[in-house]
Write an enzyme that holds these catalytic residues in place. Sequence first.
Site, short mmCIF file in Angstrom:
data_model
loop_
_atom_site.label_atom_id
_atom_site.label_comp_id
_atom_site.label_asym_id
_atom_site.label_seq_id
_atom_site.Cartn_x
_atom_site.Cartn_y
_atom_site.Cartn_z
N ASP A 97 0.81 -1.21 0.00
CA ASP A 97 0.00 0.00 0.00
C ASP A 97 0.85 1.26 0.00
O ASP A 97 1.68 1.46 0.87
CB ASP A 97 -0.91 -0.01 1.23
CG ASP A 97 -1.91 1.14 1.22
OD1 ASP A 97 -2.22 1.64 0.13
OD2 ASP A 97 -2.35 1.54 2.30
N ASP A 271 -2.99 6.67 -5.68
CA ASP A 271 -3.08 5.71 -4.59
C ASP A 271 -3.33 4.29 -5.09
O ASP A 271 -4.35 4.02 -5.73
CB ASP A 271 -4.23 6.15 -3.67
CG ASP A 271 -4.42 5.24 -2.48
OD1 ASP A 271 -3.42 4.69 -1.99
OD2 ASP A 271 -5.57 5.08 -2.04
#
Length: 399
Positions: A97, A271
């Site tokens: 992430d 993201d």
Amino acid sequence: MFPSKALLSILLIALSTVDASPLRREAAPTLHFTARVNARTSNVNIVDADRARAQAMVHSSFSKRASSSFSIANAVTAYTAQVGVGSPATQYTLLIDTGSSNTWVGAKTPYKRTNTSVDTGDSVSVSYGSGEFSGEEYLDTVTLSSDLVITKQSIGVASSAQGFDGIDGILGVGPTDLTKGTVSNVDSVPTVTDNLYSKGTIGTEALGVYFAPGGGAGELTFGGSDSSKTTSSVNYVPITTTSPSSNYWGIDQSITYGSSTILSATAGIVDTGTTLILIATDAFVKYQVATGATLDHTTGLLMITSEQYANLKTLNFNIGGTSYGLTPNGQIWPRSLNTDIGGSSNNIYLVINDIGPGSGPGLNFINGYSFLQRFYSVFDTTNHRVGFATTSSTSAVSN
């Protein structure tokens, strides 16, 4: 000259990397990643998950200290790596992430202490858009590959974790400031990328990410970029100065559909933890009207007919003077995965959606996986910038 290990890569399946710096890549060890699609058996869908993440980001308070960093662990498509911790190493399946920065284990497979494990005595706690964990901080050896070994890396060992079914924790590769306030008695903790750089393993603190459409093979590169994955030079823009996007991998961009502007220049983030492309409500309405799409209440996605798909125009993301065109095929959800999100195999769903109440000054879009699978991206901490390049997948019709 950078050291011989300046460009170390991690090979992904369904998660790939981007050239992180204008360096030539040398032969590099690889670590295989896998992608898994989480079938939706509950009322939580990809739109709800992405909006929860967006709201957590925009409503977070980042001044000198941050109370938390944010990630969605139950995203439809989760990209995971087998990461070793300790010596001898125990293998953990960790979610990768860029929107959070703490690395932690213990959600499923228990942490196993070895002679390299050091309990710092500090507590760690991170709340995410959906889910949270808390536990103790340890320093331990983290092994990503034979040439990506990090000694005395700060890791969280979970005593409690919620919302992380099927994985052991997270490999956090976001900005260091996202660790502020997460570990007691310290201001922040170094990320795995920080430590690879400080120990001289990589010559530039940068991360390249390459995704392939439809869950194909990809590559994650620490310390440099892989020119074999790009079909253009990497164009960089500085991290935006607009908060809260500036706390993440934030950039400024505008969006046009065909020749019509639907989102004027504004700040948002790039993201890997967001599945869709989320845009401010007014821009979303303009896009829906322009495409003629209708809302599918089962999936939460916009839906179009075959005729409307044939008439889709390019969606242009204008970033730092360069236009990145998302083709009609790039704007639709992979049809082979329709049933995995609760949809019909015969329908055509769009990956552009409303960011919802999370939008506002400072965060008006999130370029998620659906954007990144078409463009190589680089997250460059050393030079405080984000870069993009085209790939052979930019014009793919695999969706």
